[in-house]
Write a protein that holds these residues in place. Structure first.
Motif: not given
Lengths: 132, 132
Positions: A1, A5, A9, A12-13, A18, A20, A36, A77, B35, B61-62, B66-69, B92, B94, B96, B101
């Motif tokens: 990758m 990338d 990401l 786009s977040g 979003a 976070l 957490q 979920t 999540h 992450k691809g 997934i907004q955040q990883l 973790l 995130v 939308k 999910q």
């Protein structure tokens, strides 16, 4: 990758709004602490108790070492064996360091939260994760 | 607490380069799904297995929903009865929405991750939280 990338990401977040999002400038070599916490109410499903706990948690944002604070409830979920949706309220905090988390732990506002709301829960589980 | 406190908190988060920061424009009325997954290795403490799992998680992450990883390991916070630091790796993400999910859950890259790395862990616990 390819290396861009991650920036894609993150951008786009941000664009998606979003809750976070990592600022691109902080491409996060520095580890960050995720605190957490999951609460099970003494009276499961008691809405007033749940709301009081949520309000108490949200009030913690006045503590300066907390970089981010998010309060949640179980999401609808898919039910799977590995998914624990038995808790009532969750808390996600971000700290810059273990030392800052300790400062939060000892902070008068946090102590007051425990004194004011501690009677509401029967069980609490904490996972502290350092990003890698 | 005056209403500008939240903005101050968010700004300071951004300025500090914290790994998570809410864009002020997204003052997050829209709920967001967190999540949160904790893995216990079949061979606790096995560094090669841990590294393989971390790499596998980071490769997720691809997946576009997934907004955040963020991937983590137990932090060296204070030992307390409520703190569970027995897991090996945490994740973790995130999203939308609950629907996103589910799209992640069914995504071929996620299925490949489970096929490639599922033998590494003996236990996994998932908490899905919707922000309130």
């Amino acid at each position: 990758m390819p290396p861009f990338d991650r920036r894609v990401l993150l951008s786009s977040g941000l664009a998606a709004g979003a809750a976070l999002a990592t600022p691109a400038s902080a491409a996060s070599d520095a580890p960050v602490l995720f605190h957490q916490v999951f609460f099970w109410l003494k009276t499961p499903g008691a809405k007033a108790d749940r709301d009081q706990l949520i309000a108490g948690l949200k009030a913690l944002k006045g503590i300066e070492v907390i970089q981010q604070l998010h309060v949640g409830v179980p999401a609808s979920t898919e039910k799977r064996d590995v998914v624990d949706n038995s808790y009532d309220v969750s808390e996600l905090m971000v700290f810059k360091s273990v030392e800052d988390q300790k400062r939060y732990q000892d902070h008068p506002l946090h102590q007051k939260f425990v004194a004011d709301c501690g009677h509401l829960w029967s069980k609490v589980v904490v996972y502290d994760s350092l990003s890698v």
